[in-house]
Design a protein around this motif. Structure first.
Motif, PDB file in Angstrom:
ATOM      1  N   GLY A  23      46.257  12.684  -6.923  1.00 30.58           N
ATOM      2  CA  GLY A  23      45.032  13.103  -7.793  1.00 30.58           C
ATOM      3  C   GLY A  23      44.552  14.545  -7.752  1.00 30.58           C
ATOM      4  O   GLY A  23      44.038  14.933  -8.652  1.00 30.58           O
ATOM      5  N   HIS A  24      44.989  15.162  -6.367  1.00 33.60           N
ATOM      6  CA  HIS A  24      44.722  16.543  -6.640  1.00 33.60           C
ATOM      7  C   HIS A  24      45.865  17.335  -6.909  1.00 33.60           C
ATOM      8  O   HIS A  24      45.859  18.406  -7.755  1.00 33.60           O
ATOM      9  CB  HIS A  24      44.606  16.915  -4.849  1.00 33.60           C
ATOM     10  CG  HIS A  24      43.545  16.227  -4.168  1.00 33.60           C
ATOM     11  ND1 HIS A  24      43.594  15.680  -3.151  1.00 33.60           N
ATOM     12  CD2 HIS A  24      42.156  16.341  -4.507  1.00 33.60           C
ATOM     13  CE1 HIS A  24      42.675  15.132  -2.521  1.00 33.60           C
ATOM     14  NE2 HIS A  24      41.493  15.602  -3.188  1.00 33.60           N
ATOM     15  N   GLN A 179      44.436  12.478 -15.263  1.00 34.39           N
ATOM     16  CA  GLN A 179      43.451  12.135 -14.353  1.00 34.39           C
ATOM     17  C   GLN A 179      44.009  10.711 -13.447  1.00 34.39           C
ATOM     18  O   GLN A 179      43.509   9.724 -14.143  1.00 34.39           O
ATOM     19  CB  GLN A 179      42.025  12.031 -15.060  1.00 34.39           C
ATOM     20  CG  GLN A 179      41.904  13.333 -15.892  1.00 34.39           C
ATOM     21  CD  GLN A 179      41.121  14.210 -15.084  1.00 34.39           C
ATOM     22  OE1 GLN A 179      40.213  14.187 -14.147  1.00 34.39           O
ATOM     23  NE2 GLN A 179      41.152  15.417 -15.516  1.00 34.39           N
ATOM     24  N   ASP A 181      43.326   8.033 -11.143  1.00 34.26           N
ATOM     25  CA  ASP A 181      42.200   7.445 -10.236  1.00 34.26           C
ATOM     26  C   ASP A 181      42.526   7.017  -9.093  1.00 34.26           C
ATOM     27  O   ASP A 181      42.608   5.869  -8.497  1.00 34.26           O
ATOM     28  CB  ASP A 181      42.004   6.104 -11.302  1.00 34.26           C
ATOM     29  CG  ASP A 181      40.487   5.717 -10.927  1.00 34.26           C
ATOM     30  OD1 ASP A 181      39.756   6.139 -10.085  1.00 34.26           O
ATOM     31  OD2 ASP A 181      40.219   4.579 -11.254  1.00 34.26           O
ATOM     32  N   SER A 183      41.287   8.497  -5.027  1.00 35.04           N
ATOM     33  CA  SER A 183      40.107   9.177  -4.108  1.00 35.04           C
ATOM     34  C   SER A 183      40.614   9.028  -2.612  1.00 35.04           C
ATOM     35  O   SER A 183      41.090   8.271  -2.215  1.00 35.04           O
ATOM     36  CB  SER A 183      38.843   8.743  -4.476  1.00 35.04           C
ATOM     37  OG  SER A 183      38.625   7.364  -3.675  1.00 35.04           O
ATOM     38  N   SER A 184      40.244  10.138  -2.009  1.00 35.33           N
ATOM     39  CA  SER A 184      40.524  10.245  -0.624  1.00 35.33           C
ATOM     40  C   SER A 184      39.702   8.951   0.240  1.00 35.33           C
ATOM     41  O   SER A 184      40.484   8.714   1.150  1.00 35.33           O
ATOM     42  CB  SER A 184      40.116  11.560   0.060  1.00 35.33           C
ATOM     43  OG  SER A 184      40.618  12.625  -0.567  1.00 35.33           O
ATOM     44  N   SER A 185      38.567   8.719  -0.319  1.00 40.61           N
ATOM     45  CA  SER A 185      37.729   7.827   0.423  1.00 40.61           C
ATOM     46  C   SER A 185      38.525   6.440   0.332  1.00 40.61           C
ATOM     47  O   SER A 185      38.577   5.876   1.199  1.00 40.61           O
ATOM     48  CB  SER A 185      36.262   7.887   0.013  1.00 40.61           C
ATOM     49  OG  SER A 185      36.333   7.565  -1.647  1.00 40.61           O
ATOM     50  N   GLU A 186      38.999   6.139  -0.947  1.00 39.62           N
ATOM     51  CA  GLU A 186      39.601   4.854  -1.187  1.00 39.62           C
ATOM     52  C   GLU A 186      40.984   5.053  -0.142  1.00 39.62           C
ATOM     53  O   GLU A 186      41.352   3.853   0.337  1.00 39.62           O
ATOM     54  CB  GLU A 186      39.999   4.843  -2.717  1.00 39.62           C
ATOM     55  CG  GLU A 186      41.036   3.676  -2.826  1.00 39.62           C
ATOM     56  CD  GLU A 186      41.573   3.950  -4.463  1.00 39.62           C
ATOM     57  OE1 GLU A 186      42.468   2.977  -4.583  1.00 39.62           O
ATOM     58  OE2 GLU A 186      41.602   4.950  -5.089  1.00 39.62           O
TER      59      GLU A 186
END
Length: 219
Positions: A23-24, A179, A181, A183-186
């Motif tokens: 995603g990055h 984009q 979907d 995330s690092s937190s996920e």
């Protein structure tokens, strides 16, 4: 797009990259190629020590970024924010970058969420003196901005990519990107629960995380 470019701009993308994931990386590469940037540099942010207990060290975040970009000649890494004793304001980093790249336009890349709250950034009115802003947006997405950001856009928005190369600073350019979907937190949550993160991060990053047992519940 290569004709009539006097010089090639360089892009910078900040983030905690904890861990770095597709995603990055995918939007970064798309921006680099779509806008003919000379290079796109990932800049891992400083994380306050009290926040990083559950995550991993600055050195490990850095090594994962290096692994993620090892085969991609257009993408580099800049460690200056990690090497500071405390978090730094974007404006200070941009001033340093401008000293270093005095004759090269600098493009600072951000997501739409950052633009929406841009007028809360430290010395936000000064930022466009040092760089162009490239806003990574999802296809067909329209957004309401507050009055200060809206006024800034009216003064600085450009739809001509050549401006990013031919002018030193001062433009805001919207670039549509994939984009993803993710995330690092996920990803940290999945790892914490012993669930596979295959296909969310580059294989080399996945191996590194396993090897160093990162983001696991502390036993």
């Amino acid at each position: 797009m290569s004709h009539n470019i006097q010089q090639q701009a360089i892009g910078f993308l900040g983030g905690t990259f904890d861990p770095v994931h597709f995603g990055h990386l995918r939007p970064a590469l798309e921006i680099c190629e779509a806008l003919s940037l000379k290079q796109l540099i990932l800049m891992p942010n400083h994380i306050a020590p009290h926040k990083s207990a559950s995550h991993c060290s600055a050195q490990q975040r850095c090594e994962m970024v290096e692994l993620a970009i090892q085969h991609q000649s257009k993408i580099g890494i800049d460690r200056r924010e990690l090497n500071r004793a405390k978090p730094s304001y974007t404006i200070d980093t941009l001033k340093e970058l401008k000293k270093q790249h005095a004759h090269t336009p600098i493009c600072f890349i951000m997501g739409m969420d950052s633009l929406i709250s841009f007028n809360s950034w430290h010395q936000w009115q000064e930022i466009l003196n040092y760089c162009h802003l490239i806003v990574s947006q999802r296809p067909g997405w329209h957004c309401e901005f507050n009055k200060q950001v809206q006024t800034l856009l009216e003064q600085h928005k450009s739809s001509n990519p050549h401006d990013l190369h031919n002018l030193q600073a001062g433009k805001i350019y919207f670039q549509t990107t994939s984009q993803l979907d993710i995330s690092s937190s996920e990803i940290r949550q999945l790892l914490n629960n012993d669930i596979s993160i295959d296909y969310l991060v580059p294989e080399a990053v996945n191996s590194y995380i396993k090897q160093h047992q990162l983001y696991k519940k502390s036993s």
